[in-house]
Design an enzyme around this catalytic site. Structure first.
Site, PDB file in Angstrom:
ATOM      1  N   SER A  33       0.829  -1.212   0.000  1.00  0.00           N
ATOM      2  CA  SER A  33       0.000   0.000   0.000  1.00  0.00           C
ATOM      3  C   SER A  33       0.861   1.258   0.000  1.00  0.00           C
ATOM      4  O   SER A  33       0.336   2.365   0.007  1.00  0.00           O
ATOM      5  CB  SER A  33      -0.927  -0.003   1.217  1.00  0.00           C
ATOM      6  OG  SER A  33      -0.182  -0.167   2.416  1.00  0.00           O
ATOM      7  N   ASN A 120      -2.236  -2.633  13.291  1.00  0.00           N
ATOM      8  CA  ASN A 120      -3.690  -2.449  13.244  1.00  0.00           C
ATOM      9  C   ASN A 120      -4.138  -1.179  13.971  1.00  0.00           C
ATOM     10  O   ASN A 120      -4.956  -0.420  13.458  1.00  0.00           O
ATOM     11  CB  ASN A 120      -4.402  -3.674  13.826  1.00  0.00           C
ATOM     12  CG  ASN A 120      -4.126  -4.923  13.008  1.00  0.00           C
ATOM     13  OD1 ASN A 120      -3.578  -4.833  11.906  1.00  0.00           O
ATOM     14  ND2 ASN A 120      -4.502  -6.084  13.530  1.00  0.00           N
ATOM     15  N   THR A 165     -40.339  25.860  -9.871  1.00  0.00           N
ATOM     16  CA  THR A 165     -40.564  24.476  -9.439  1.00  0.00           C
ATOM     17  C   THR A 165     -40.709  23.712 -10.747  1.00  0.00           C
ATOM     18  O   THR A 165     -41.243  24.267 -11.724  1.00  0.00           O
ATOM     19  CB  THR A 165     -41.844  24.335  -8.575  1.00  0.00           C
ATOM     20  OG1 THR A 165     -42.965  24.748  -9.351  1.00  0.00           O
ATOM     21  CG2 THR A 165     -41.767  25.158  -7.299  1.00  0.00           C
ATOM     22  N   HIS A 166     -40.221  22.499 -10.794  1.00  0.00           N
ATOM     23  CA  HIS A 166     -40.191  21.711 -12.054  1.00  0.00           C
ATOM     24  C   HIS A 166     -39.421  22.461 -13.147  1.00  0.00           C
ATOM     25  O   HIS A 166     -39.660  22.238 -14.330  1.00  0.00           O
ATOM     26  CB  HIS A 166     -41.602  21.407 -12.557  1.00  0.00           C
ATOM     27  CG  HIS A 166     -42.535  20.890 -11.505  1.00  0.00           C
ATOM     28  ND1 HIS A 166     -42.715  19.544 -11.269  1.00  0.00           N
ATOM     29  CD2 HIS A 166     -43.304  21.548 -10.598  1.00  0.00           C
ATOM     30  CE1 HIS A 166     -43.592  19.394 -10.275  1.00  0.00           C
ATOM     31  NE2 HIS A 166     -43.952  20.587  -9.843  1.00  0.00           N
ATOM     32  N   SER A 287     -14.420  27.654 -27.155  1.00  0.00           N
ATOM     33  CA  SER A 287     -14.475  26.445 -27.963  1.00  0.00           C
ATOM     34  C   SER A 287     -13.390  26.551 -29.025  1.00  0.00           C
ATOM     35  O   SER A 287     -13.107  27.637 -29.521  1.00  0.00           O
ATOM     36  CB  SER A 287     -15.843  26.326 -28.622  1.00  0.00           C
ATOM     37  OG  SER A 287     -15.753  25.527 -29.784  1.00  0.00           O
ATOM     38  N   LYS A 293     -18.484  30.851 -28.389  1.00  0.00           N
ATOM     39  CA  LYS A 293     -18.832  30.121 -27.172  1.00  0.00           C
ATOM     40  C   LYS A 293     -18.004  30.462 -25.945  1.00  0.00           C
ATOM     41  O   LYS A 293     -16.828  30.769 -26.031  1.00  0.00           O
ATOM     42  CB  LYS A 293     -18.740  28.606 -27.428  1.00  0.00           C
ATOM     43  CG  LYS A 293     -19.839  28.185 -28.379  1.00  0.00           C
ATOM     44  CD  LYS A 293     -20.140  26.726 -28.308  1.00  0.00           C
ATOM     45  CE  LYS A 293     -20.619  26.297 -26.980  1.00  0.00           C
ATOM     46  NZ  LYS A 293     -21.167  24.940 -27.028  1.00  0.00           N
ATOM     47  N   ASN A 295     -17.832  28.416 -22.399  1.00  0.00           N
ATOM     48  CA  ASN A 295     -18.380  27.223 -21.751  1.00  0.00           C
ATOM     49  C   ASN A 295     -18.116  27.217 -20.238  1.00  0.00           C
ATOM     50  O   ASN A 295     -17.033  27.590 -19.801  1.00  0.00           O
ATOM     51  CB  ASN A 295     -17.775  25.967 -22.375  1.00  0.00           C
ATOM     52  CG  ASN A 295     -18.169  25.814 -23.830  1.00  0.00           C
ATOM     53  OD1 ASN A 295     -19.278  26.194 -24.217  1.00  0.00           O
ATOM     54  ND2 ASN A 295     -17.267  25.294 -24.636  1.00  0.00           N
ATOM     55  N   GLU A 300     -19.202  22.402 -14.830  1.00  0.00           N
ATOM     56  CA  GLU A 300     -19.467  21.040 -15.310  1.00  0.00           C
ATOM     57  C   GLU A 300     -18.565  20.029 -14.591  1.00  0.00           C
ATOM     58  O   GLU A 300     -18.998  18.925 -14.242  1.00  0.00           O
ATOM     59  CB  GLU A 300     -19.243  20.965 -16.816  1.00  0.00           C
ATOM     60  CG  GLU A 300     -20.268  21.766 -17.599  1.00  0.00           C
ATOM     61  CD  GLU A 300     -19.879  21.913 -19.064  1.00  0.00           C
ATOM     62  OE1 GLU A 300     -20.539  21.300 -19.901  1.00  0.00           O
ATOM     63  OE2 GLU A 300     -18.911  22.635 -19.357  1.00  0.00           O
ATOM     64  N   TYR A 327      -9.664  -6.635  12.570  1.00  0.00           N
ATOM     65  CA  TYR A 327      -9.031  -6.149  11.337  1.00  0.00           C
ATOM     66  C   TYR A 327      -8.983  -7.229  10.266  1.00  0.00           C
ATOM     67  O   TYR A 327      -8.705  -8.389  10.532  1.00  0.00           O
ATOM     68  CB  TYR A 327      -7.596  -5.672  11.638  1.00  0.00           C
ATOM     69  CG  TYR A 327      -6.842  -5.203  10.405  1.00  0.00           C
ATOM     70  CD1 TYR A 327      -6.961  -3.889   9.962  1.00  0.00           C
ATOM     71  CD2 TYR A 327      -6.045  -6.081   9.666  1.00  0.00           C
ATOM     72  CE1 TYR A 327      -6.297  -3.454   8.828  1.00  0.00           C
ATOM     73  CE2 TYR A 327      -5.376  -5.645   8.526  1.00  0.00           C
ATOM     74  CZ  TYR A 327      -5.501  -4.335   8.115  1.00  0.00           C
ATOM     75  OH  TYR A 327      -4.847  -3.916   6.984  1.00  0.00           O
ATOM     76  N   GLN A 332      -7.362  -2.109   4.065  1.00  0.00           N
ATOM     77  CA  GLN A 332      -6.311  -1.320   3.423  1.00  0.00           C
ATOM     78  C   GLN A 332      -6.869  -0.535   2.228  1.00  0.00           C
ATOM     79  O   GLN A 332      -6.295   0.470   1.815  1.00  0.00           O
ATOM     80  CB  GLN A 332      -5.187  -2.264   2.978  1.00  0.00           C
ATOM     81  CG  GLN A 332      -4.048  -1.604   2.243  1.00  0.00           C
ATOM     82  CD  GLN A 332      -2.849  -2.518   2.163  1.00  0.00           C
ATOM     83  OE1 GLN A 332      -2.166  -2.756   3.156  1.00  0.00           O
ATOM     84  NE2 GLN A 332      -2.590  -3.069   0.991  1.00  0.00           N
ATOM     85  N   LYS A 335      -8.120   3.767   2.062  1.00  0.00           N
ATOM     86  CA  LYS A 335      -7.429   5.052   1.925  1.00  0.00           C
ATOM     87  C   LYS A 335      -7.607   5.735   0.586  1.00  0.00           C
ATOM     88  O   LYS A 335      -7.882   6.940   0.521  1.00  0.00           O
ATOM     89  CB  LYS A 335      -5.945   4.865   2.232  1.00  0.00           C
ATOM     90  CG  LYS A 335      -5.718   4.538   3.681  1.00  0.00           C
ATOM     91  CD  LYS A 335      -4.334   3.995   3.942  1.00  0.00           C
ATOM     92  CE  LYS A 335      -4.358   3.076   5.136  1.00  0.00           C
ATOM     93  NZ  LYS A 335      -5.092   1.800   4.901  1.00  0.00           N
TER      94      LYS A 335
END
Ligand code: ARG
Length: 467
Positions: A33, A120, A165-166, A287, A293, A295, A300, A327, A332, A335
């Site tokens: 690890s 442990n 709403t909606h 773009s 454009k 963006n 996003e 344990y 392991q 993490k």
């Protein structure tokens, strides 16, 4: 050479007593690890210093050995921080990498550090310390984000926009009120963070492998030295428990979900069709083919990071769900999920704080949209209840007729001639026009937590006193 095959033939120097030969290369790869848990080096060294100091204080190791250990660990800390330290995959993890180096530096005294301790409880300690620090960072980051929203809310307590709403125009609200909705959301995230810190503020070290130890250790001493409120109370639970990591991930997933909803609104608001905001150049891109454009890439990506964070929560829940106490090596795998989610969350909160501070609010566009879509229809119905004494259901029906008429004529409710309104219901007077503007609508909603600018300012003041 550190990860080379010639090393795999010798037996492991830390637990190799009963093993005749070293691990197969694939075993080494699945077992190690160090590739990710090297992140815990500072916590591991702090924990070892506290443990060694306690061992000496209790007379379990000598003061001379303790001094050598503490000095050696200090050297290792600077070696790691300067990049001089050579991590070895053969030594599996951060704990054994550090202990092996300590042996090279100080000789046999290094072997006394692991008295009354196991990897442990050691890993439970290191990881808890790391998660606790991360929670504290998250708390600060959320405070900055809330601060950004409070400033924008204050600036725009009177800026009218459509409430949805909606995603259909519902009633006019103010942009300040909308900002304050996010303050509530991120405020709840921050209180979850504070509770989690409270919950996990117990020291695991001294639980040893699972059963505790016969050495006369003082777990209260190490707990105090490491900044924990108290030691954990059950050694079996201590080495089996990853609730602190799961709590971090659940909090992160809920916060990321809030960030994602905000990101989605920013994406919608910044379209030419809505045009409610203009993102700064700093948080948008052009773009490569369409020159017009701009963006909302940062928004996003914040929205997308939610997928990773939610995935990490599900991954760790799934790792933990079938494990018998205490344990198991499965743990392991905790993490990477937490490290990845923490990095994504930090970045997402920082990007959002920047976007919220930088975005230009187009109040004219918001106001124009607020008045469209018959957004004050509820105000007309409420007026019929208040001024004409109609039951709300009847008022709703009358208003529906007025909306249909306005739709037919292609005008707003406020533009309907009084005569045509009285034809629908004779109780309507010209006083009705006082409630049909968006400003009047917003100003009238003075209920606690409502959108009236005066009420929003009260809520801003409440949060300012707590941020
Ligand atoms: N690298 C291990 C982990 O991350 C440390 C604990 C190992 N304990 C053990 N009994 N093998 O969980």
């Amino acid at each position: 050479m550190a990860d080379g095959s010639s090393e795999t033939k010798s037996s492991n120097q830390m637990w190799g007593g009963r093993f005749a030969s070293g691990p197969d290369a694939i075993m080494e790869e699945i077992n190690a690890s160090i590739g990710f848990d090297k992140k815990l080096y500072a916590q591991d060294i702090r924990g070892s210093i506290a443990h060694a100091t306690m061992l000496a204080h209790q007379g379990i190791i000598s003061a001379e050995d303790k001094d050598k250990i503490v000095h050696g660990l200090g050297t290792i800390l600077s070696e790691i921080e300067s990049g001089a330290f050579e991590f070895s995959r053969r030594l599996e993890d951060i704990h054994m990498n550090i202990e092996a180096r300590l042996a090279t530096l100080i000789g046999p005294a290094a072997g006394r550090l692991h008295t009354a301790r196991s990897r442990n409880d050691q890993v439970a300690l290191d990881f808890r310390l790391w998660v606790k620090e991360e929670l504290q960072k998250t708390e600060r980051a959320l405070t900055a984000l809330i601060g950004a929203f409070l400033d924008r809310a204050e600036e725009h307590a009177d800026t009218v926009m459509p409430g949805f709403t909606h995603l259909q125009t519902a009633q006019p609200v103010t942009f300040g009120h909308h900002c304050m909705a996010y303050v509530e959301m991120f405020g709840r995230d921050r209180s979850r963070v504070r509770h989690a810190i409270e919950h996990m503020d117990e020291s695991p070290i001294g639980a040893a492998a699972l059963a505790g130890t016969g050495f006369p250790i003082d777990r209260h001493m190490t707990a105090k030295a490491l900044g924990f409120r108290e030691p954990t109370r059950n050694s079996i639970d201590t080495v089996s428990d990853r609730d602190f990591a799961l709590e971090f991930l659940s909090i992160a997933a809920i916060a990321a979900t809030h960030l994602s909803r905000l990101a989605e609104e920013i994406v919608i608001w910044s379209t030419p069709q809505f045009g409610f905001i203009r993102l700064s150049d700093a948080f948008s891109t052009g773009s490569s083919i369409m020159p017009q454009k701009k963006n909302p890439d940062a928004a996003e990506l914040v929205r997308a990071k939610t997928g990773r964070i939610n995935g990490s929560l599900i991954a760790l829940l799934t790792v933990m769900k079938g494990l018998p106490l205490a344990y198991s090596k499965d743990m392991q795998e905790d993490k990477e999920q937490v490290f990845d989610a923490a990095e994504s969350l930090e970045l997402a909160i920082a990007a959002m704080t920047g976007m919220v501070r930088d975005m230009k609010i187009r109040a004219d566009r918001m106001k124009a949209a607020a008045g469209s879509g018959y957004s004050t229809a509820t105000d007309l119905a409420d007026w019929l209840v208040r001024a004409a004494g109609l039951p709300f259901r009847d008022a709703h029906h009358v208003t529906g007729k007025a909306v249909a008429l306005a739709e037919e004529k292609g005008c707003d409710l406020a533009d309907l001639p009084l005569a045509e309104l009285t034809a629908i219901n004779p109780a309507i007077t010209d006083k009705v026009f006082d409630v049909l503007t968006v400003e009047a609508s917003v100003a009238s909603r003075t209920s606690f937590g409502g959108t009236a600018p005066a009420e929003v300012r009260k809520q801003i003041a409440w949060w300012r006193a707590r941020n």
